[in-house]
Design a protein around this motif. Sequence first.
Motif, PDB file in Angstrom:
ATOM      1  N   TYR A  32       1.917  -7.553  -8.512  1.00 48.81           N
ATOM      2  CA  TYR A  32       1.684  -6.337  -7.738  1.00 48.81           C
ATOM      3  C   TYR A  32       2.947  -5.482  -7.688  1.00 48.81           C
ATOM      4  N   THR A  33       2.787  -4.187  -7.822  1.00 53.16           N
ATOM      5  CA  THR A  33       3.939  -3.295  -7.740  1.00 53.16           C
ATOM      6  C   THR A  33       4.333  -3.083  -6.282  1.00 53.16           C
ATOM      7  N   THR A  62      -1.176  -6.155 -14.029  1.00 52.63           N
ATOM      8  CA  THR A  62      -0.411  -5.395 -13.036  1.00 52.63           C
ATOM      9  C   THR A  62      -1.350  -4.649 -12.099  1.00 52.63           C
ATOM     10  N   VAL A  63      -1.088  -4.776 -10.803  1.00 53.34           N
ATOM     11  CA  VAL A  63      -1.890  -4.100  -9.780  1.00 53.34           C
ATOM     12  C   VAL A  63      -1.001  -3.126  -9.016  1.00 53.34           C
ATOM     13  N   PRO A  64      -1.143  -1.824  -9.263  1.00 52.61           N
ATOM     14  CA  PRO A  64      -0.386  -0.846  -8.484  1.00 52.61           C
ATOM     15  C   PRO A  64      -0.840  -0.866  -7.015  1.00 52.61           C
ATOM     16  N   GLN A  65       0.117  -0.714  -6.117  1.00 56.16           N
ATOM     17  CA  GLN A  65      -0.196  -0.719  -4.689  1.00 56.16           C
ATOM     18  C   GLN A  65       0.107   0.649  -4.079  1.00 56.16           C
ATOM     19  N   LEU A  66      -0.817   1.159  -3.270  1.00 57.47           N
ATOM     20  CA  LEU A  66      -0.668   2.460  -2.635  1.00 57.47           C
ATOM     21  C   LEU A  66      -0.458   2.310  -1.130  1.00 57.47           C
ATOM     22  N   LEU A  67       0.444   3.129  -0.598  1.00 58.34           N
ATOM     23  CA  LEU A  67       0.731   3.166   0.837  1.00 58.34           C
ATOM     24  C   LEU A  67       0.541   4.597   1.311  1.00 58.34           C
ATOM     25  N   THR A  68      -0.471   4.832   2.118  1.00 53.11           N
ATOM     26  CA  THR A  68      -0.739   6.172   2.629  1.00 53.11           C
ATOM     27  C   THR A  68      -1.723   6.076   3.789  1.00 53.11           C
ATOM     28  N   ASN A  69      -1.809   7.145   4.582  1.00 51.30           N
ATOM     29  CA  ASN A  69      -2.844   7.225   5.614  1.00 51.30           C
ATOM     30  C   ASN A  69      -3.748   8.432   5.380  1.00 51.30           C
ATOM     31  N   ASN A  70      -3.709   8.954   4.138  1.00 54.34           N
ATOM     32  CA  ASN A  70      -4.460  10.157   3.799  1.00 54.34           C
ATOM     33  C   ASN A  70      -5.371   9.860   2.612  1.00 54.34           C
ATOM     34  N   GLU A  71      -6.680  10.018   2.817  1.00 48.81           N
ATOM     35  CA  GLU A  71      -7.624   9.678   1.749  1.00 48.81           C
ATOM     36  C   GLU A  71      -7.488  10.576   0.526  1.00 48.81           C
ATOM     37  N   LYS A  87      -6.941  -1.662 -13.853  1.00 52.82           N
ATOM     38  CA  LYS A  87      -8.275  -2.111 -13.459  1.00 52.82           C
ATOM     39  C   LYS A  87      -8.426  -2.315 -11.955  1.00 52.82           C
ATOM     40  N   GLU A  88      -7.296  -2.386 -11.251  1.00 56.38           N
ATOM     41  CA  GLU A  88      -7.337  -2.640  -9.810  1.00 56.38           C
ATOM     42  C   GLU A  88      -6.229  -1.863  -9.129  1.00 56.38           C
ATOM     43  N   ILE A  89      -6.518  -1.390  -7.927  1.00 59.99           N
ATOM     44  CA  ILE A  89      -5.518  -0.723  -7.095  1.00 59.99           C
ATOM     45  C   ILE A  89      -5.569  -1.371  -5.720  1.00 59.99           C
ATOM     46  N   ASN A  90      -4.384  -1.686  -5.186  1.00 61.02           N
ATOM     47  CA  ASN A  90      -4.294  -2.365  -3.906  1.00 61.02           C
ATOM     48  C   ASN A  90      -3.863  -1.393  -2.814  1.00 61.02           C
ATOM     49  N   PHE A  91      -4.541  -1.441  -1.687  1.00 62.57           N
ATOM     50  CA  PHE A  91      -4.242  -0.588  -0.537  1.00 62.57           C
ATOM     51  C   PHE A  91      -3.380  -1.388   0.429  1.00 62.57           C
ATOM     52  N   ASN A  92      -2.153  -0.911   0.656  1.00 61.54           N
ATOM     53  CA  ASN A  92      -1.207  -1.603   1.524  1.00 61.54           C
ATOM     54  C   ASN A  92      -1.504  -1.295   2.989  1.00 61.54           C
TER      55      ASN A  92
END
Length: 322
Positions: A32-33, A62-71, A87-92
């Motif tokens: 995970y990034t 590799t799974v990119p991870q996103l950090l945000t509170n805005n859709e 193929k996958e994105i992870n929501f932190n």
Amino acid sequence: MKKLYLAPLEGVTDSIYRNTFCKYYGGVDKVYTPFISPNSTFKFTTREFKDIDTDKNDVNITVPQLLTNNEDHFLWAAAEIAALGFKEINFNLGCPSGTVVAKKKGSGLLYYPEELDMMLDSIFNRLETECAIKNAKVPNISIKTRLGKVEPEEFYEILGIYNKYPISELTIHPRIQSDYYREPIKMEFFDYAMENSKHPIVYNGDLTSVNDIKLIEEKYPNVNAIMLGRGLISNPELALNYNNQIDNQTIDLDTFKKFHDELLNQYVEILSGEKPVLHRMKEFWSFWQSNFNNFEKAIKKIRKANKIQEYKDYVALLLNNY
């Protein structure tokens, strides 16, 4: 045997580290990034793009991870990343950092379950459309979460929200935000998740040995995977040892030296000046030092080195005398 994942650690598990780790050790099914923070600029920073550059990252693991509170920010980044082939994105929803939480991000968003619910609803309703605009295949959306922000009982409502959406995997670190990494793991809430989640569950938290991993595997035979963070950074052989069923607490110095030297050489090549290189390598030693008990003075010299050559000399001295 359970699948193993390399957890994201800010300032540690960048693409250089991940690729070098996989070259010399590996043993994990996903990496995970560190979190990417999409914002109103709708542009990735240079650092963020390195973590999703397909020349530097294997889209299959590799799974990119996103950090945000805005859709809107999440959906823009998700579509861009999906267009690259990930193929996958992870929501932190687990980062406990005070500066992150103050912005209502990471585990800070867990304190606002209605907003979390609305955001997830928007993400899953709009994701296919946003990806279609980029001619991208819709990626899986996974979540990494804590139990809550202030009280672990917040998790009952939070899990109910997660159960409403088609999350591909739910990684749970069984602490609340204010616990950081110090307070005891609250396993009774992980038990609750295993019994009540509609999604595949991944365990994360305080695993530093093969025996630790086996205990989770034995207690939770239905857990989908196990995510290793600080334990695997400290002992890069941990995943391999688990796969080979070897509970070895000492590291092979020859492999470690090659791993260390390749990391150092790559950071010398891309970072400007000696201080940034030393800062990065010393960050690693905050984890690696656990492998060198009774060598505190040698570790202290490494941590105080002001020049790269001085640093190299102290590392060589440590490894030659271990």
